[in-house]
Design a protein around this motif. Structure first.
Motif, mmCIF file in Angstrom:
data_model
loop_
_atom_site.group_PDB
_atom_site.id
_atom_site.type_symbol
_atom_site.label_atom_id
_atom_site.label_comp_id
_atom_site.label_asym_id
_atom_site.label_seq_id
_atom_site.Cartn_x
_atom_site.Cartn_y
_atom_site.Cartn_z
ATOM 1 N N LYS A 150 32.088 -21.390 53.607
ATOM 2 C CA LYS A 150 32.510 -21.797 52.272
ATOM 3 C C LYS A 150 31.743 -23.022 51.795
ATOM 4 O O LYS A 150 31.414 -23.135 50.609
ATOM 5 N N GLN A 151 31.472 -23.933 52.697
ATOM 6 C CA GLN A 151 30.687 -25.108 52.330
ATOM 7 C C GLN A 151 29.275 -24.714 51.897
ATOM 8 O O GLN A 151 28.752 -25.205 50.894
ATOM 9 N N LEU A 152 28.663 -23.828 52.663
ATOM 10 C CA LEU A 152 27.294 -23.406 52.354
ATOM 11 C C LEU A 152 27.239 -22.653 51.027
ATOM 12 O O LEU A 152 26.300 -22.830 50.242
ATOM 13 N N GLU A 153 28.239 -21.824 50.772
ATOM 14 C CA GLU A 153 28.265 -21.095 49.500
ATOM 15 C C GLU A 153 28.440 -22.062 48.327
ATOM 16 O O GLU A 153 27.804 -21.904 47.281
ATOM 17 N N TYR A 154 29.300 -23.042 48.518
ATOM 18 C CA TYR A 154 29.507 -24.063 47.482
ATOM 19 C C TYR A 154 28.203 -24.819 47.210
ATOM 20 O O TYR A 154 27.815 -25.039 46.058
ATOM 21 N N ALA A 155 27.515 -25.214 48.282
ATOM 22 C CA ALA A 155 26.255 -25.948 48.145
ATOM 23 C C ALA A 155 25.193 -25.088 47.463
ATOM 24 O O ALA A 155 24.416 -25.579 46.633
ATOM 25 N N ALA A 156 25.159 -23.806 47.794
ATOM 26 C CA ALA A 156 24.169 -22.910 47.194
ATOM 27 C C ALA A 156 24.406 -22.762 45.700
ATOM 28 O O ALA A 156 23.452 -22.753 44.904
ATOM 29 N N ASP A 157 25.672 -22.656 45.288
ATOM 30 C CA ASP A 157 25.981 -22.500 43.865
ATOM 31 C C ASP A 157 25.451 -23.656 43.024
ATOM 32 O O ASP A 157 25.102 -23.480 41.849
ATOM 33 N N ASP A 158 25.392 -24.838 43.617
ATOM 34 C CA ASP A 158 24.941 -26.012 42.870
ATOM 35 C C ASP A 158 23.491 -25.899 42.413
ATOM 36 O O ASP A 158 23.097 -26.571 41.444
ATOM 37 N N VAL A 159 22.698 -25.087 43.090
ATOM 38 C CA VAL A 159 21.307 -24.914 42.645
ATOM 39 C C VAL A 159 21.065 -23.531 42.051
ATOM 40 O O VAL A 159 20.214 -23.369 41.172
ATOM 41 N N ILE A 160 21.816 -22.529 42.525
ATOM 42 C CA ILE A 160 21.643 -21.185 41.961
ATOM 43 C C ILE A 160 21.980 -21.186 40.471
ATOM 44 O O ILE A 160 21.256 -20.617 39.644
ATOM 45 N N TRP A 161 23.088 -21.825 40.113
ATOM 46 C CA TRP A 161 23.505 -21.861 38.711
ATOM 47 C C TRP A 161 22.776 -22.934 37.909
ATOM 48 O O TRP A 161 22.859 -22.953 36.685
ATOM 49 N N LEU A 162 22.051 -23.785 38.602
ATOM 50 C CA LEU A 162 21.268 -24.792 37.896
ATOM 51 C C LEU A 162 20.092 -24.163 37.150
ATOM 52 O O LEU A 162 19.677 -24.657 36.095
ATOM 53 N N MET A 163 19.578 -23.060 37.672
ATOM 54 C CA MET A 163 18.422 -22.425 37.031
ATOM 55 C C MET A 163 18.741 -21.899 35.633
ATOM 56 O O MET A 163 18.008 -22.218 34.672
ATOM 57 N N PRO A 164 19.799 -21.087 35.425
ATOM 58 C CA PRO A 164 20.080 -20.634 34.050
ATOM 59 C C PRO A 164 20.450 -21.786 33.121
ATOM 60 O O PRO A 164 20.179 -21.717 31.926
ATOM 61 N N ILE A 165 21.062 -22.830 33.664
ATOM 62 C CA ILE A 165 21.383 -23.999 32.838
ATOM 63 C C ILE A 165 20.092 -24.652 32.353
ATOM 64 O O ILE A 165 19.938 -24.970 31.168
#
Length: 400
Positions: A150-165
């Motif tokens: 869960k920690q790794l998934e949370y950390a990944a979301d912080d950059v995965i969703w940064l791209m469309p932003i």
């Protein structure tokens, strides 16, 4: 899910292979996880990178040498995207010795597009993509190993969703002709000097320094520089050495003894025993500084006749321009800037005060008209049809 959503890099060999792929990206979304509650320097715990539809989570605790990835971060041909990146950039600079330039900060970009001055990442993702990010790991212990899925998934979301932003904000900035504004706003963030703590000027950051003057400020300058050195040497927060309130109390004293120091609230006996003599020496050295080299507070402008009314008019103009430009009014001009202008505007003699709203893109958008309003070249009146304030050349009589 981890293998499809991200690659977890925790060995030198995996890092070497990952860096081959990372180096092929033209744009990298970057984030870090760290702790700073009990240290002066951030404790670096995780590095997340996303680019070319791939995500890498790099473990700096398991891998002692991140030189391959730091070389990529310093590559001027690759754009690095951060959100509220001040502390992330600080970590990169400290760990690698180089600035991750060029960079794009989505929090700064969002502020220029009307999302608010310090919009959070989750808020921005929800508003732009309608995606609700998980918040359950916000206060995780990122130094503990092994890291949970869960920690790794949370950390990944912080950059995965940064791209469309990033892509959305960049397109809007380009469409509105505001990319040059972003460069101006990121000047401090991109300046290497920002990450070099200047011991000679750190006293200005002490809460309450604006209440001191003259010899007291000179003493505070010496005391704050000493505290900074000690905090760095021991890698502890400044407040753990001695708090701002106590530093101000010591600096303002005309007489200081170990006994008086020991009676101060928030200064314990152990601190006085360990550092009391040194504090006395540093305090005295500051007070003995020649008067011509004492720090000086910026000159304050005194309220003159009609200052409050002028301030209201200036504020109205700023809010009008902010609404037209779909941007937060606080970004255009701070209350302190407008107060300076309102005081100067009593007679409008000499050069205007050095305030941010009279420079760069702010001057183009609102600063020029603020000066024109104070000089009586334009006026504000209500449009009888809409009830909204409008700007009119002073020589033109508003239609009623």
């Amino acid at each position: 899910m981890s293998e499809s959503k991200f690659q977890f890099i925790n060995t030198p060999s995996r890092l070497e292979q990952a860096c081959i792929e990372i180096s092929r990206c033209k744009v990298l979304c970057v984030d870090t996880e760290f702790h700073r509650e009990s240290t002066y320097y951030p404790e670096f715990a995780l590095l997340q990178i996303y680019g070319n539809s791939q995500c890498w989570i790099i473990d700096p605790i398991e891998i002692s040498d991140l030189t391959p990835v730091w070389k990529i971060m310093a590559n001027p041909e690759i754009l690095k995207v951060f959100h509220a990146g001040r502390q992330d950039v600080e970590i990169v600079v400290k760990e690698s010795g180089a600035m991750p330039l060029p960079l794009f900060d989505t929090q700064v970009a969002a502020a220029l597009l009307g999302y608010g001055q310090q919009v959070g990442f989750g808020n921005l993702v929800q508003r732009i993509t309608k995606q609700e990010l998980a918040k359950g790991e916000s206060f995780s212990d990122w130094k503990a190993r092994p890291l949970r899925e869960k920690q790794l998934e949370y950390a990944a979301d912080d950059v995965i969703w940064l791209m469309p932003i990033y892509q959305h904000l960049k397109e809007r900035l380009e469409a509105l002709g505001r990319l040059s504004w972003l460069e101006e706003e990121q000047f401090t963030l991109c300046d290497p000097a920002t990450y070099d703590m200047d011991e000679a000027t750190v006293f200005w950051r002490v809460k309450g320094s604006n209440r001191l003057k003259g010899r007291q400020l000179a003493a505070l300058r010496s005391l704050a520089a000493w505290r900074e050195q000690q905090a760095q040497r021991n890698n502890i927060p400044r407040r753990r050495m001695i708090g701002d309130e106590q530093l101000i109390e010591i600096a303002r004293r005309d007489k200081l003894t170990l006994e008086a120091m020991g009676r101060m609230r928030g200064v314990n006996t152990g601190f006085v025993n360990r550092h009391g003599d040194t504090i006395l020496e540093v305090w005295q050295a500051g007070r003995d500084t020649p008067e011509e080299s004492w720090p000086k507070l910026p000159a304050r402008r005194h309220n003159s006749r009609g200052t409050d009314l002028r301030l209201e008019m200036l504020d109205t103009l700023v809010r009008l321009k902010a609404e037209e430009g779909e941007i937060a009014s606080t970004i255009l001009a701070s209350k302190s800037d407008l107060s300076e202008l309102a005081s100067w505007g009593y007679r409008c003699k000499g050069e205007p005060p050095e305030v941010a709203c009279l420079h760069g893109w702010r001057h183009e958008l609102v600063g020029h008209d603020l000066l024109r309003l104070l000089r009586g070249e334009i006026c504000l009146h209500l449009n009888p049809d809409t009830g909204m304030p409008v700007i009119t050349e002073f020589s033109t009589t508003p239609s009623l």
